[in-house]
Write a protein that holds these residues in place. Structure first.
Motif, PDB file in Angstrom:
ATOM      1  N   GLN A 190       1.159  -1.426  -0.120  1.00  0.00           N
ATOM      2  CA  GLN A 190      -0.037  -0.058   0.248  1.00  0.00           C
ATOM      3  C   GLN A 190       0.956   0.971   0.218  1.00  0.00           C
ATOM      4  O   GLN A 190       0.336   2.802  -0.627  1.00  0.00           O
ATOM      5  CB  GLN A 190      -1.153  -0.136   1.361  1.00  0.00           C
ATOM      6  CG  GLN A 190      -2.140   0.533   1.251  1.00  0.00           C
ATOM      7  CD  GLN A 190      -3.080   1.187   2.535  1.00  0.00           C
ATOM      8  OE1 GLN A 190      -3.377   0.095   2.906  1.00  0.00           O
ATOM      9  NE2 GLN A 190      -3.548   2.536   2.964  1.00  0.00           N
ATOM     10  N   PHE A 191       1.536   0.689   0.501  1.00  0.00           N
ATOM     11  CA  PHE A 191       2.725   2.101   0.680  1.00  0.00           C
ATOM     12  C   PHE A 191       4.513   2.385   0.643  1.00  0.00           C
ATOM     13  O   PHE A 191       5.547   2.733   0.119  1.00  0.00           O
ATOM     14  CB  PHE A 191       3.172   2.656   2.182  1.00  0.00           C
ATOM     15  CG  PHE A 191       1.782   3.242   2.560  1.00  0.00           C
ATOM     16  CD1 PHE A 191       1.149   4.513   2.047  1.00  0.00           C
ATOM     17  CD2 PHE A 191       1.114   2.632   3.461  1.00  0.00           C
ATOM     18  CE1 PHE A 191       0.171   5.333   2.876  1.00  0.00           C
ATOM     19  CE2 PHE A 191      -0.254   3.176   3.928  1.00  0.00           C
ATOM     20  CZ  PHE A 191      -0.573   4.716   3.836  1.00  0.00           C
ATOM     21  N   ARG A 192       4.064   1.454  -0.749  1.00  0.00           N
ATOM     22  CA  ARG A 192       5.852   1.092  -0.534  1.00  0.00           C
ATOM     23  C   ARG A 192       6.184   2.029  -2.001  1.00  0.00           C
ATOM     24  O   ARG A 192       5.578   2.709  -2.505  1.00  0.00           O
ATOM     25  CB  ARG A 192       5.332  -0.552  -2.181  1.00  0.00           C
ATOM     26  CG  ARG A 192       6.574  -0.649  -3.232  1.00  0.00           C
ATOM     27  CD  ARG A 192       6.275  -1.509  -4.116  1.00  0.00           C
ATOM     28  NE  ARG A 192       6.129  -2.707  -4.243  1.00  0.00           N
ATOM     29  CZ  ARG A 192       5.393  -4.048  -4.865  1.00  0.00           C
ATOM     30  NH1 ARG A 192       4.795  -3.130  -5.916  1.00  0.00           N
ATOM     31  NH2 ARG A 192       5.204  -4.515  -4.582  1.00  0.00           N
ATOM     32  N   LEU A 193       6.943   2.020  -1.351  1.00  0.00           N
ATOM     33  CA  LEU A 193       8.449   3.249  -1.985  1.00  0.00           C
ATOM     34  C   LEU A 193       8.418   2.938  -2.703  1.00  0.00           C
ATOM     35  O   LEU A 193       8.510   2.004  -4.079  1.00  0.00           O
ATOM     36  CB  LEU A 193      10.046   2.960  -1.373  1.00  0.00           C
ATOM     37  CG  LEU A 193       9.792   3.563   0.770  1.00  0.00           C
ATOM     38  CD1 LEU A 193      10.436   2.901   1.021  1.00  0.00           C
ATOM     39  CD2 LEU A 193       9.278   4.998   0.586  1.00  0.00           C
ATOM     40  N   GLY A 194       9.298   4.799  -3.677  1.00  0.00           N
ATOM     41  CA  GLY A 194       9.206   4.949  -5.388  1.00  0.00           C
ATOM     42  C   GLY A 194      10.923   4.070  -4.656  1.00  0.00           C
ATOM     43  O   GLY A 194      11.487   3.885  -3.684  1.00  0.00           O
ATOM     44  N   PRO A 195      11.901   4.039  -6.403  1.00  0.00           N
ATOM     45  CA  PRO A 195      13.088   3.702  -6.789  1.00  0.00           C
ATOM     46  C   PRO A 195      14.369   3.581  -5.577  1.00  0.00           C
ATOM     47  O   PRO A 195      14.369   5.034  -5.344  1.00  0.00           O
ATOM     48  CB  PRO A 195      13.061   3.052  -8.121  1.00  0.00           C
ATOM     49  CG  PRO A 195      12.637   4.196  -8.285  1.00  0.00           C
ATOM     50  CD  PRO A 195      11.224   4.286  -7.770  1.00  0.00           C
ATOM     51  N   PRO A 196      15.017   3.179  -4.856  1.00  0.00           N
ATOM     52  CA  PRO A 196      16.559   3.500  -4.494  1.00  0.00           C
ATOM     53  C   PRO A 196      16.955   4.355  -5.380  1.00  0.00           C
ATOM     54  O   PRO A 196      17.039   4.033  -6.815  1.00  0.00           O
ATOM     55  CB  PRO A 196      16.661   2.881  -3.686  1.00  0.00           C
ATOM     56  CG  PRO A 196      16.636   1.246  -4.943  1.00  0.00           C
ATOM     57  CD  PRO A 196      15.328   1.540  -4.719  1.00  0.00           C
ATOM     58  N   PRO A 197      17.635   5.292  -4.909  1.00  0.00           N
ATOM     59  CA  PRO A 197      18.899   5.816  -6.701  1.00  0.00           C
ATOM     60  C   PRO A 197      19.632   5.083  -7.242  1.00  0.00           C
ATOM     61  O   PRO A 197      19.990   4.013  -6.876  1.00  0.00           O
ATOM     62  CB  PRO A 197      20.282   6.384  -5.447  1.00  0.00           C
ATOM     63  CG  PRO A 197      19.617   6.651  -4.012  1.00  0.00           C
ATOM     64  CD  PRO A 197      18.596   5.573  -3.506  1.00  0.00           C
ATOM     65  N   ALA A 198      19.157   4.948  -8.427  1.00  0.00           N
ATOM     66  CA  ALA A 198      20.028   4.397  -9.364  1.00  0.00           C
ATOM     67  C   ALA A 198      21.806   4.081  -9.513  1.00  0.00           C
ATOM     68  O   ALA A 198      22.165   4.409  -9.019  1.00  0.00           O
ATOM     69  CB  ALA A 198      19.916   4.282 -11.047  1.00  0.00           C
ATOM     70  N   VAL A 199      22.432   2.811  -9.517  1.00  0.00           N
ATOM     71  CA  VAL A 199      23.472   2.355  -9.798  1.00  0.00           C
ATOM     72  C   VAL A 199      24.154   3.444 -10.674  1.00  0.00           C
ATOM     73  O   VAL A 199      23.702   3.426 -11.559  1.00  0.00           O
ATOM     74  CB  VAL A 199      24.099   1.021  -9.771  1.00  0.00           C
ATOM     75  CG1 VAL A 199      25.141   0.707 -10.153  1.00  0.00           C
ATOM     76  CG2 VAL A 199      23.397  -0.049  -8.759  1.00  0.00           C
ATOM     77  N   GLY A 200      25.224   4.307  -9.977  1.00  0.00           N
ATOM     78  CA  GLY A 200      26.195   5.357 -10.649  1.00  0.00           C
ATOM     79  C   GLY A 200      25.458   6.760 -10.622  1.00  0.00           C
ATOM     80  O   GLY A 200      26.239   7.635 -10.742  1.00  0.00           O
ATOM     81  N   SER A 201      24.090   6.987 -10.056  1.00  0.00           N
ATOM     82  CA  SER A 201      24.049   8.618  -9.900  1.00  0.00           C
ATOM     83  C   SER A 201      24.697   8.867  -9.151  1.00  0.00           C
ATOM     84  O   SER A 201      25.620   7.894  -8.022  1.00  0.00           O
ATOM     85  CB  SER A 201      21.682   8.027  -9.790  1.00  0.00           C
ATOM     86  OG  SER A 201      21.897   7.516  -7.858  1.00  0.00           O
ATOM     87  N   ASP A 202      24.342  10.035  -9.183  1.00  0.00           N
ATOM     88  CA  ASP A 202      25.096  11.048  -8.107  1.00  0.00           C
ATOM     89  C   ASP A 202      24.298  10.450  -6.839  1.00  0.00           C
ATOM     90  O   ASP A 202      25.586  11.177  -5.991  1.00  0.00           O
ATOM     91  CB  ASP A 202      25.197  12.614  -8.710  1.00  0.00           C
ATOM     92  CG  ASP A 202      25.527  13.126  -9.424  1.00  0.00           C
ATOM     93  OD1 ASP A 202      26.242  12.202 -10.496  1.00  0.00           O
ATOM     94  OD2 ASP A 202      25.571  14.021 -10.196  1.00  0.00           O
ATOM     95  N   ARG A 203      23.631  10.448  -6.601  1.00  0.00           N
ATOM     96  CA  ARG A 203      23.210   9.696  -5.697  1.00  0.00           C
ATOM     97  C   ARG A 203      23.650   8.604  -4.267  1.00  0.00           C
ATOM     98  O   ARG A 203      24.275   8.520  -3.528  1.00  0.00           O
ATOM     99  CB  ARG A 203      21.409  10.615  -4.875  1.00  0.00           C
ATOM    100  CG  ARG A 203      21.034   9.770  -3.464  1.00  0.00           C
ATOM    101  CD  ARG A 203      21.156  10.660  -2.803  1.00  0.00           C
ATOM    102  NE  ARG A 203      21.773  10.153  -1.636  1.00  0.00           N
ATOM    103  CZ  ARG A 203      20.006  11.090  -0.321  1.00  0.00           C
ATOM    104  NH1 ARG A 203      18.991  11.515  -1.051  1.00  0.00           N
ATOM    105  NH2 ARG A 203      20.149  10.060   1.152  1.00  0.00           N
ATOM    106  N   TYR A 204      23.446   7.916  -5.161  1.00  0.00           N
ATOM    107  CA  TYR A 204      24.145   6.493  -5.382  1.00  0.00           C
ATOM    108  C   TYR A 204      25.666   7.369  -5.088  1.00  0.00           C
ATOM    109  O   TYR A 204      26.301   5.803  -3.991  1.00  0.00           O
ATOM    110  CB  TYR A 204      24.148   5.629  -6.430  1.00  0.00           C
ATOM    111  CG  TYR A 204      24.871   3.894  -6.270  1.00  0.00           C
ATOM    112  CD1 TYR A 204      24.447   3.224  -5.722  1.00  0.00           C
ATOM    113  CD2 TYR A 204      25.832   4.382  -7.000  1.00  0.00           C
ATOM    114  CE1 TYR A 204      24.477   1.953  -5.511  1.00  0.00           C
ATOM    115  CE2 TYR A 204      26.715   2.874  -6.653  1.00  0.00           C
ATOM    116  CZ  TYR A 204      26.162   1.946  -6.362  1.00  0.00           C
ATOM    117  OH  TYR A 204      26.837   0.377  -5.863  1.00  0.00           O
ATOM    118  N   LYS A 205      26.201   7.422  -5.628  1.00  0.00           N
ATOM    119  CA  LYS A 205      28.001   7.784  -6.112  1.00  0.00           C
ATOM    120  C   LYS A 205      28.391   8.182  -4.035  1.00  0.00           C
ATOM    121  O   LYS A 205      28.940   8.306  -3.461  1.00  0.00           O
ATOM    122  CB  LYS A 205      28.657   8.136  -6.592  1.00  0.00           C
ATOM    123  CG  LYS A 205      28.409   7.925  -7.692  1.00  0.00           C
ATOM    124  CD  LYS A 205      29.069   8.729  -8.906  1.00  0.00           C
ATOM    125  CE  LYS A 205      28.861   8.452 -10.633  1.00  0.00           C
ATOM    126  NZ  LYS A 205      29.789   8.692 -11.468  1.00  0.00           N
TER     127      LYS A 205
END
Length: 416
Positions: free
Chosen positions: A200-215
């Protein structure tokens, strides 16, 4: 005492739960409100001792034990029959409900639970208030237990097998040092108390591998979460170690402070405990849904095998739990707990002290509930086992689930 004869048949009623030893709940320094004791606090402590001594190896099962027993108590105390003493009726109903539920859920503690019930009822004058309270508590315990039969929150169901996906960038794999099979996968298949569904409250996806936030996330964990980190301070190491224990254990003390400090009736105290733990169960179900939907790899896997500054020997401060990174379960629990306490108790409270079984001799002082959440966010990074994105998303998910539970409290607490 006539009321005690009602208990005899109840001791043997119910199904057998799968039980094992659990980490003892940490004590919290808090003087009783206005110098008085209460039946609600007595049975809070009895529940905590019961779970600590005969609890399950799965956190969600222990949260279920709290939720069922205190939901029965909240329903039993919600309305007082005409013509009886309110306090006497509510005290008897609360004690009866929690006792009867716990005897079924933790049968190994029957002797101790019976003794606690005798002590409570000995302090209540004989008469209609006591008799009717005991009877209603017993009835609500039976109904609450029956409503949760086969809900999929037993240890075997919680740890239903999860097939490891093929190795790929960003995909969860078993982690060192034990490379254990995934745990808590089955929580997403369990029956919630209030949520319509696990997703019901499933989150949006995590930062994509290689993205600035991921790094940025990975660099932070690499620097501050390594076992041999030169950037993590002694105070930060203490934070990580203090909060590394199971969330249901760590939040038992702060919730007791809330129950103790609230100058309310037994009914209101029962509602607080019930709603906290119902939210905790549904949050753990929702957490498992998002974790196993995204199957995001842990920092140790990303650092040891990924394409960004690969370091095959990097080791986190604390061993990584055997389930995906996103979201952090400690922080979904914290988000839910904070939301319930902020709503029902208030955002700020007089200073209270918390200790931890994983940091002997350390005491931390808080003046609100958010501080607990903030420390959990930092702790999982400093332990080297979660990214900040996983932590922050976890807080949001827990708050969303708890908000939904609170919005449906009247329906949940309605006497059956």
């Amino acid at each position: 005492m006539n009321s005690l004869t009602i208990r005899t048949a109840m001791v043997a009623v119910g199904t057998t739960a799968l039980l094992a030893t659990a980490v003892a709940a940490p004590p919290v320094s808090a003087a009783p409100a206005e110098g008085r004791s209460s039946v609600a606090l007595d049975w809070y402590d009895t529940t905590a001792a019961t779970v600590a001594a005969a609890g399950a190896p799965t956190p969600v099962t222990n949260s279920r034990t709290w939720a069922i027993s205190w939901l029965a108590a909240a329903r039993a105390t919600r309305a007082v029959p005409h013509g009886v003493n309110h306090r006497e009726y509510q005290d008897a109903a609360l004690a009866s409900a929690v006792h009867d539920a716990l005897v079924v859920l933790a049968p190994a503690r029957t002797e101790q639970l019976n003794a606690a019930l005798h002590e409570t009822l000995d302090g209540i004058p004989d008469g209609a208030a006591e008799d009717r309270g005991v009877a209603e508590g017993s009835r609500q315990a039976r109904l609450a237990l029956a409503s949760r039969e086969g809900d999929g929150l037993d240890p075997a169901s919680s740890n239903a097998p999860f097939p490891v996906p093929p190795a790929a960038p960003g995909v969860w794999q078993p982690t060192p040092p034990s490379y254990s099979p995934a745990i808590q996968y089955g929580n997403r298949l369990a029956k919630p108390f209030v949520l319509r569904s696990a997703d019901q409250f499933r989150l949006g996806p995590p930062p994509a591998v290689g993205s600035d936030r991921y790094k940025a996330d990975l660099a932070e964990v690499r620097a501050y979460g390594a076992v041999d980190s030169t950037k993590r301070t002694a105070c930060q190491t203490e934070t990580a170690t203090f909060w590394v224990g199971p969330s249901p254990t760590m939040w038992t003390g702060p919730l007791r402070v809330a129950v103790d400090r609230a100058p309310q009736s037994a009914a209101k105290r029962a509602e607080l405990v019930a709603l906290f733990h119902v939210a905790a169960v549904d949050t753990q179900i929702a957490t498992s849904d998002s974790k196993y939907h995204y199957q995001s790899w842990r920092p140790v896997t990303a650092i040891r095998t990924g394409d960004i500054d690969q370091d095959p020997t990097w080791t986190p401060l604390h061993a990584t739990p055997a389930h995906p990174d996103y979201p952090s379960g400690h922080n979904t629990f914290a988000g839910a707990g904070e939301q319930v306490l902020n709503t029902l108790v208030g955002r700020h409270i007089a200073p209270y002290e918390v200790t931890s079984p994983t940091a002997p001799g350390v005491t931390r002082t808080y003046t609100d509930w958010h501080g607990l959440t903030a420390d959990n966010v930092e702790a999982r990074i400093l332990s080297g086992i979660h990214t900040r994105s996983a932590d922050e998303a976890g807080v949001k998910l827990g708050a969303d689930v708890a908000g939904y539970v609170l919005n449906h409290a009247d329906e949940l607490l309605r006497r059956l």
